[in-house]
Structure formats: structure tokens, C-alpha cells
Design an enzyme around this catalytic site. Sequence first.
Site, short mmCIF file in Angstrom:
data_model
loop_
_atom_site.label_atom_id
_atom_site.label_comp_id
_atom_site.label_asym_id
_atom_site.label_seq_id
_atom_site.Cartn_x
_atom_site.Cartn_y
_atom_site.Cartn_z
N LYS A 276 0.86 -1.19 0.00
CA LYS A 276 0.00 0.00 0.00
C LYS A 276 0.89 1.23 0.00
CE LYS A 276 -4.46 1.06 0.52
NZ LYS A 276 -5.61 0.35 -0.04
N TYR B 131 -25.27 0.81 -4.96
CA TYR B 131 -26.40 0.92 -5.90
C TYR B 131 -26.50 -0.34 -6.77
CZ TYR B 131 -29.99 2.74 -8.88
OH TYR B 131 -31.19 2.90 -9.52
#
Length: 345
Positions: free
Chosen positions: A80, A182
Site C-alpha cells: 500500500k 447501488y
Amino acid sequence: MSNVELIREFGHERVAFFTNEKAGLRCIIAIHNTNLGPALGGCRLYPYASYDDALFDVLRLSRGMSFKNAAAGLPLGGGKGVIIADPSQRTEALMEAYGEAVESLQGKYYTAEDVNTDTRDVDYMMRKTKYVVGRKEISGDPSPFTAIGVFEGIKATAKILNGTDDLNGVTVAVQGLGKVGYDVAKYLSEAGANVKACVHSNRKAMEKAANELGVTEVREKDIFSTECDILAPCALGAVVNDFTLPQLKCRAIAGGANNVLLNDECGVELKKKGIVYAPDFIINGGGVINAGQEAFTTYDKENVLKQVRNIYNTVYNILEESQKTGEPEGVIAQRFAEDRIKNGL
Ligand code: NAD
């Protein structure tokens, strides 16, 4: 614990600090483990209060990427990057300087977008390094793939709860109707589930979901206490905590958000309450499966989709083992990933 002890405790292979005064770059890149292949994990840009805060975050996130990549079956390790900066002050020069830092690691670490960075930043990084995935002209936005994987994981969870993965009549409460939430709500409603959802400020998405998908609105503060079979957190991390645990009226938790549990103890508490938990880093691996392909093979969407749909099996196996042994699902998932890191895919 000193920072050096912290790095040893987390078991990192390499932690590198980079500065570039002209571009305003202050960043840390942490490579946790490369047993399975080069490390992959996105670049988070955040106004950390101190280097210590940034270091702790990058160590934690990069180790999490080792587990996520291994569990997803990718020949990639965990890493990361974090840039200490105000998101409003990010510039092309800053992202190019970060790209130079990534390039200096000579392919031991592949970067990508993450919180407060996007495909535009990926373009700037690419001017200076080839070790970037999630390019818009190749794998593109990871969210649709994350949503497919989450939907598969919800089906596997339903099978554990009901003996069938038919979602007809199953009630699912979705927290957050953003890019992932969604699509998850859409797949659920297409599959015949009763979908409830809450939003924080995204009224447009709520209205669209209500009108086009028949989703029922729940108030933001009521999402944890709403009656449902499955709660699908798709907004924030740490949503299962001491405050929300007593409110829960669901039979299972399975959603796209990262770090759903505040800490491991919350996993134990869920188990005591008989609530099934689909571990976040397994169920939300679809996005990294999509982007990760760019790092080790020619991108093939069909192959990606096949692997993303396999999240169903991985989630099912972990939940089934937890039902048999009584161990928290997160513990089993971490052991599964650690075993792969040690012994190969
Ligand atoms: P997003 O920013 O598009 O959507 C998040 C939505 O949650 C926003 O609409 C926001 O308004 C809403 N929200 C915030 N707080 C809320 C609350 N209290 N109640 C209801 N809604 C709230 O982000 P996304 O890409 O859809 O990601 C959602 C989650 O999934 C994040 O936790 C992210 O880290 C995780 N995740 C995303 C991906 C990916 O591919 N996008 C991959 C793995 C994990």
C-alpha cells in the site's frame, strides 16, 4: 511500541519513506509480503496528523492487502502507498513524484487508486512508472466488479441461512447507495429480494432506487435496527461496534464496505448473537480481482468475471466451516489467507 517494533510485529518485508520537496511529496510505501508475487495495493491520499499515524495506517492496510489478494487467488502480495497531503491540494506534480517513488521499487510494488485518488491520478503516476493497475483503458472502474462479487457473497450467505441461494422474498438492507451499493441493490431487486436502503446525502440515488428498483427507504440512523435477513454495509468501515451490536435485528451481515468490524472482538460478539458474518476482505475482492489482472497477465474480462463469481464458493466455504466449528468467520478467513501466503495458491 516503537515504530521499528511495530514493523516487525506486522511482519513487513520493506517500508520505504519518500520525500520530494519541490512536488510537496511525503509518502510511505509498505510492502507486507511478496511470497505469492509482487505486492499490490492502492495509493491513499489523506491529511494524516503525523508520520506515525500514516505509518500505522499503511502497515495495517498493506497487511490487509496480503490477505485480500491471497484469498482472491491472485498471484500477488500485499502492499500500500499513503501520501500525507490535503486532498484539495493534490497536483499533477505530486502524483508524478509518487509515480517516481513507485518506479524506484522496480516492480516489487504495484500501485492503484484508493481513497482520495482516482483514474486521473493513475494517469499522472503512469507518466513516471509502469507499475500501476486500474488504468481506465484496461480494467477501468473496479466498483462494478466489486458489486458482482458482493452479490455472489450475499447469495452464498442466503444459502447458509435458508438452505437455498434463491433470494426471492429475502429481505436485505443496504447501507449506502454509492458506486458499489447501488449496483448491489439493483442485482438484489432483480433477483426478487425485498430491498431496503439508506443514504447519507445521496438523495438522487435513493429516489432512483425507489422508482426504478422498488427499494424501500430506511432512515440512516435506523439501518442497524431495521428487521432484515441480511444487512449489507456498503458505505463506511467499523459499522459493527459496541453501539450498533445491541441494535442489530439481522440474521447475517454481508456487504462491500472495508473493515466492517471495529475489531476482532466484534466478530466474536456476532457469533455469540448467532449472526452470520461474510468477512469483508473476501466478499469485496471483486475490484482487486479485476485490477490485479493487469499486473500479471493480459486483461481478459471473461476470466475476471469467472473469478469474481467464485467469491460465492469462497464465502460459502468459510461460512460453512464457521457453522461447523463455532469459530468466528473472520478468524477462519484470515487463516485461509495466511495458509495460501505460506504454502502457495
Ligand atoms: P462511494 O463513495 O461511491 O459510496 C459510498 C456511499 O455511502 C456514498 O454515497 C455516501 O454518501 C454513502 N454513505 C456514507 N455514509 C453513510 C451512512 N452513514 N449511511 C448511508 N450511506 C452513507 O464508495 P464505493 O466505491 O461504493 O465503496 C463503498 C464501500 O465499499 C467503501 O467502504 C469502500 O471502501 C468499499 N470498497 C469499495 C470497492 C470498490 O471497488 N469501489 C472495493 C472494495 C471495497
